[in-house]
Design a protein around this motif. Sequence first.
Motif, PDB file in Angstrom:
ATOM      1  N   SER A 231      30.266  51.488  33.130  1.00  0.00           N
ATOM      2  CA  SER A 231      30.160  50.667  34.333  1.00  0.00           C
ATOM      3  C   SER A 231      30.704  49.265  34.073  1.00  0.00           C
ATOM      4  CB  SER A 231      28.692  50.588  34.761  1.00  0.00           C
ATOM      5  OG  SER A 231      28.515  49.694  35.813  1.00  0.00           O
ATOM      6  N   ASP A 232      30.405  48.717  32.896  1.00  0.00           N
ATOM      7  CA  ASP A 232      30.881  47.381  32.542  1.00  0.00           C
ATOM      8  C   ASP A 232      32.409  47.353  32.458  1.00  0.00           C
ATOM      9  OD1 ASP A 232      29.812  44.797  32.061  1.00  0.00           O
ATOM     10  OD2 ASP A 232      30.418  44.915  29.971  1.00  0.00           O
ATOM     11  N   MET A 233      32.994  48.436  31.961  1.00  0.00           N
ATOM     12  CA  MET A 233      34.459  48.521  31.888  1.00  0.00           C
ATOM     13  C   MET A 233      35.064  48.472  33.295  1.00  0.00           C
ATOM     14  SD  MET A 233      35.089  51.292  28.844  1.00  0.00           S
ATOM     15  CE  MET A 233      36.866  51.365  29.010  1.00  0.00           C
ATOM     16  N   GLN A 234      34.427  49.163  34.256  1.00  0.00           N
ATOM     17  CA  GLN A 234      34.932  49.143  35.634  1.00  0.00           C
ATOM     18  C   GLN A 234      34.870  47.739  36.228  1.00  0.00           C
ATOM     19  OE1 GLN A 234      32.479  52.319  37.432  1.00  0.00           O
ATOM     20  NE2 GLN A 234      34.325  53.563  37.536  1.00  0.00           N
ATOM     21  N   GLU A 235      33.801  47.019  35.897  1.00  0.00           N
ATOM     22  CA  GLU A 235      33.672  45.652  36.417  1.00  0.00           C
ATOM     23  C   GLU A 235      34.755  44.735  35.832  1.00  0.00           C
ATOM     24  OE1 GLU A 235      29.713  45.405  35.055  1.00  0.00           O
ATOM     25  OE2 GLU A 235      29.145  46.957  36.505  1.00  0.00           O
ATOM     26  N   VAL A 236      35.027  44.910  34.537  1.00  0.00           N
ATOM     27  CA  VAL A 236      36.069  44.118  33.872  1.00  0.00           C
ATOM     28  C   VAL A 236      37.435  44.429  34.487  1.00  0.00           C
ATOM     29  CG1 VAL A 236      37.292  43.777  31.681  1.00  0.00           C
ATOM     30  CG2 VAL A 236      34.809  43.882  31.698  1.00  0.00           C
ATOM     31  N   ILE A 237      37.726  45.724  34.686  1.00  0.00           N
ATOM     32  CA  ILE A 237      39.013  46.151  35.254  1.00  0.00           C
ATOM     33  C   ILE A 237      39.186  45.564  36.663  1.00  0.00           C
ATOM     34  CG2 ILE A 237      40.300  48.148  36.144  1.00  0.00           C
ATOM     35  CD1 ILE A 237      38.965  49.771  33.819  1.00  0.00           C
ATOM     36  N   GLY A 238      38.140  45.719  37.503  1.00  0.00           N
ATOM     37  CA  GLY A 238      38.212  45.217  38.882  1.00  0.00           C
ATOM     38  C   GLY A 238      38.432  43.720  38.932  1.00  0.00           C
ATOM     39  N   SER A 239      37.678  42.982  38.123  1.00  0.00           N
ATOM     40  CA  SER A 239      37.803  41.514  38.117  1.00  0.00           C
ATOM     41  C   SER A 239      39.181  41.081  37.626  1.00  0.00           C
ATOM     42  CB  SER A 239      36.721  40.891  37.226  1.00  0.00           C
ATOM     43  OG  SER A 239      35.438  41.196  37.723  1.00  0.00           O
ATOM     44  N   ALA A 240      39.694  41.757  36.563  1.00  0.00           N
ATOM     45  CA  ALA A 240      41.005  41.390  36.002  1.00  0.00           C
ATOM     46  C   ALA A 240      42.114  41.621  37.029  1.00  0.00           C
ATOM     47  CB  ALA A 240      41.273  42.206  34.738  1.00  0.00           C
ATOM     48  N   ILE A 241      42.040  42.735  37.761  1.00  0.00           N
ATOM     49  CA  ILE A 241      43.054  43.042  38.779  1.00  0.00           C
ATOM     50  C   ILE A 241      42.973  42.031  39.926  1.00  0.00           C
ATOM     51  CG2 ILE A 241      43.662  44.734  40.580  1.00  0.00           C
ATOM     52  CD1 ILE A 241      42.995  46.909  38.473  1.00  0.00           C
ATOM     53  N   ALA A 242      41.747  41.693  40.346  1.00  0.00           N
ATOM     54  CA  ALA A 242      41.573  40.713  41.432  1.00  0.00           C
ATOM     55  C   ALA A 242      42.140  39.352  41.037  1.00  0.00           C
ATOM     56  CB  ALA A 242      40.095  40.586  41.783  1.00  0.00           C
TER      57      ALA A 242
ATOM     58  N   VAL B 148      48.934  35.607  42.063  1.00  0.00           N
ATOM     59  CA  VAL B 148      50.301  36.100  42.330  1.00  0.00           C
ATOM     60  C   VAL B 148      50.989  36.512  41.018  1.00  0.00           C
ATOM     61  CG1 VAL B 148      52.324  35.733  43.801  1.00  0.00           C
ATOM     62  CG2 VAL B 148      50.352  34.254  44.064  1.00  0.00           C
ATOM     63  N   GLY B 149      50.199  37.164  40.144  1.00  0.00           N
ATOM     64  CA  GLY B 149      50.750  37.680  38.888  1.00  0.00           C
ATOM     65  C   GLY B 149      50.901  36.651  37.785  1.00  0.00           C
ATOM     66  N   LYS B 150      50.567  35.382  38.072  1.00  0.00           N
ATOM     67  CA  LYS B 150      50.740  34.330  37.044  1.00  0.00           C
ATOM     68  C   LYS B 150      49.749  34.521  35.891  1.00  0.00           C
ATOM     69  CE  LYS B 150      52.896  30.572  39.660  1.00  0.00           C
ATOM     70  NZ  LYS B 150      53.050  31.161  40.990  1.00  0.00           N
ATOM     71  N   ILE B 151      48.535  34.993  36.212  1.00  0.00           N
ATOM     72  CA  ILE B 151      47.573  35.305  35.147  1.00  0.00           C
ATOM     73  C   ILE B 151      47.735  36.790  34.837  1.00  0.00           C
ATOM     74  CG2 ILE B 151      45.140  35.434  34.495  1.00  0.00           C
ATOM     75  CD1 ILE B 151      44.601  33.112  36.400  1.00  0.00           C
ATOM     76  N   PRO B 152      48.199  37.137  33.631  1.00  0.00           N
ATOM     77  CA  PRO B 152      48.397  38.557  33.305  1.00  0.00           C
ATOM     78  C   PRO B 152      47.065  39.298  33.262  1.00  0.00           C
ATOM     79  CG  PRO B 152      48.657  37.194  31.347  1.00  0.00           C
ATOM     80  CD  PRO B 152      48.512  36.256  32.506  1.00  0.00           C
ATOM     81  N   LEU B 153      47.151  40.626  33.235  1.00  0.00           N
ATOM     82  CA  LEU B 153      45.921  41.425  33.251  1.00  0.00           C
ATOM     83  C   LEU B 153      45.034  41.127  32.045  1.00  0.00           C
ATOM     84  CD1 LEU B 153      47.379  44.809  34.477  1.00  0.00           C
ATOM     85  CD2 LEU B 153      45.743  43.390  35.694  1.00  0.00           C
ATOM     86  N   TRP B 154      45.662  40.969  30.867  1.00  0.00           N
ATOM     87  CA  TRP B 154      44.841  40.703  29.679  1.00  0.00           C
ATOM     88  C   TRP B 154      44.156  39.339  29.803  1.00  0.00           C
ATOM     89  CZ3 TRP B 154      46.235  36.375  27.041  1.00  0.00           C
ATOM     90  CH2 TRP B 154      47.555  35.937  27.127  1.00  0.00           C
ATOM     91  N   GLY B 155      44.816  38.397  30.505  1.00  0.00           N
ATOM     92  CA  GLY B 155      44.199  37.084  30.747  1.00  0.00           C
ATOM     93  C   GLY B 155      42.984  37.218  31.649  1.00  0.00           C
ATOM     94  N   GLY B 156      43.102  38.069  32.691  1.00  0.00           N
ATOM     95  CA  GLY B 156      41.971  38.329  33.587  1.00  0.00           C
ATOM     96  C   GLY B 156      40.810  38.969  32.864  1.00  0.00           C
ATOM     97  N   VAL B 157      41.142  39.880  31.918  1.00  0.00           N
ATOM     98  CA  VAL B 157      40.092  40.535  31.118  1.00  0.00           C
ATOM     99  C   VAL B 157      39.340  39.498  30.290  1.00  0.00           C
ATOM    100  CG1 VAL B 157      39.671  42.141  29.203  1.00  0.00           C
ATOM    101  CG2 VAL B 157      41.246  42.785  31.029  1.00  0.00           C
ATOM    102  N   LEU B 158      40.082  38.567  29.683  1.00  0.00           N
ATOM    103  CA  LEU B 158      39.434  37.532  28.856  1.00  0.00           C
ATOM    104  C   LEU B 158      38.579  36.593  29.708  1.00  0.00           C
ATOM    105  CD1 LEU B 158      42.356  36.655  26.397  1.00  0.00           C
ATOM    106  CD2 LEU B 158      40.264  37.927  25.880  1.00  0.00           C
TER     107      LEU B 158
END
Length: 410
Positions: free
Chosen positions: A96-107, A113-123
């Motif tokens: 469940s925590d992984m899903q929350e991380v994925i959702g937040s990183a994508i949002a 507008v793509g300036k923050i990469p996905l790995w940046g969103g994860v961090l």
Amino acid sequence: FSFRKLWAFTGPGFLMSIAYLDPGNIESDLQSGAVAGFKLLWVLMLATIIGLLLQRLAARLGVVTGLHLAEVCNRQYPKVPRIMLWLMVELAIIGSDMQEVIGSAIAINLLSVGKIPLWGGVLITIADTFVFLFLDKYGLRKLEAFFGFLITIMALTFGYEYITVKPNQEKLLQGLFIPYCQGCGTPQLEQAVGIVGAVIMPHNMYLHSALVKSRQVNRANKREVREANKYFFIESCIALFVSFIINIFVVTVFAEAFFDKTNADVNSVCVNASSPHASLFQNNNETLEVDIYKGGVVLGCYFGPAALYIWAIGILAAGQSSTMTGTYSGQFVMEGFLNLRWSRFARVLLTRSIAITPTLLVAIFQDVEHLTGMNDFLNVLMSLQLPFALIPVLTFTSLPGVMNDFANGL
């Protein structure tokens, strides 16, 4: 009946209902709408009703015994099944925590507008959990109010998409009340199973049985216990009704706008709208496949950039709100099963580290499609973990030795 008493008992049900609105649920909703149209709405309604009945049992266990589900498991089960149960629940919490991380990183990626990469969103999602822990120090009631605010954001953002798209109300009612799926095949069946796994979360029962203990109830007085059970059930009904409506918003938006669409249809619209994401959709006649990321992009192409950003805000609210419920669940489960009293800070550090490591690796070395594809796998994982929460709840709430006069007849 007293509204003042209902207000006093309001909180645990809304905290519990957030698990019905996490990014995994939103992903499941939009895919069922895009793959099956309005035909699987009855599965969503049935899963929510079953979820409500199970949450009611979990809440009753907490109110009547003064112990949450993990504590009762610790007292009633021998060592081996107890450890097995604990490991399975931990697996569900990490999923469940992984899903929350994925959702937040994508949002975060969509909003920047793509300036923050996905790995940046994860961090970034590492930091947000500790913000919630800071809020927690101000008292549970304030935290409950903050979660109420996040649920309101979800209702407004996904409600905006619903009003913009204007789904067919007749098809909506048919989908809700006619339990049938004409012309459905394997993809629709997979979505139906995914809906159940996304809606009924195993660790949520452990959470709800613990949250109800935050209200003072004199357990020696049967009338007080009965009254507490009544108000907690009413509150759970209201909370899950709100989450059900938000889920319907998402399913019907994608059912109305994107059911039976091809990649070529979407590609031409995105190109005409000068969308920077048009290359996501190849110009072929294959059926459109959407996920949380593509869903926002498609909404932006069809209904303007505002629809994309409002969608991303809703997903961010879903990811952030479900973060803390996972943290609470993990704490209660560890304390109950193992009698380990870790600080919340240490507990969050462990769970989030385990959840973030595989997510971060996928975000760095793969693309967004692999990241959202993990959500489907995690929803299936939730379905597999379900019996490990259902069996204890159904067993203990029917035992007179545990529940006294409040044991279930069945």
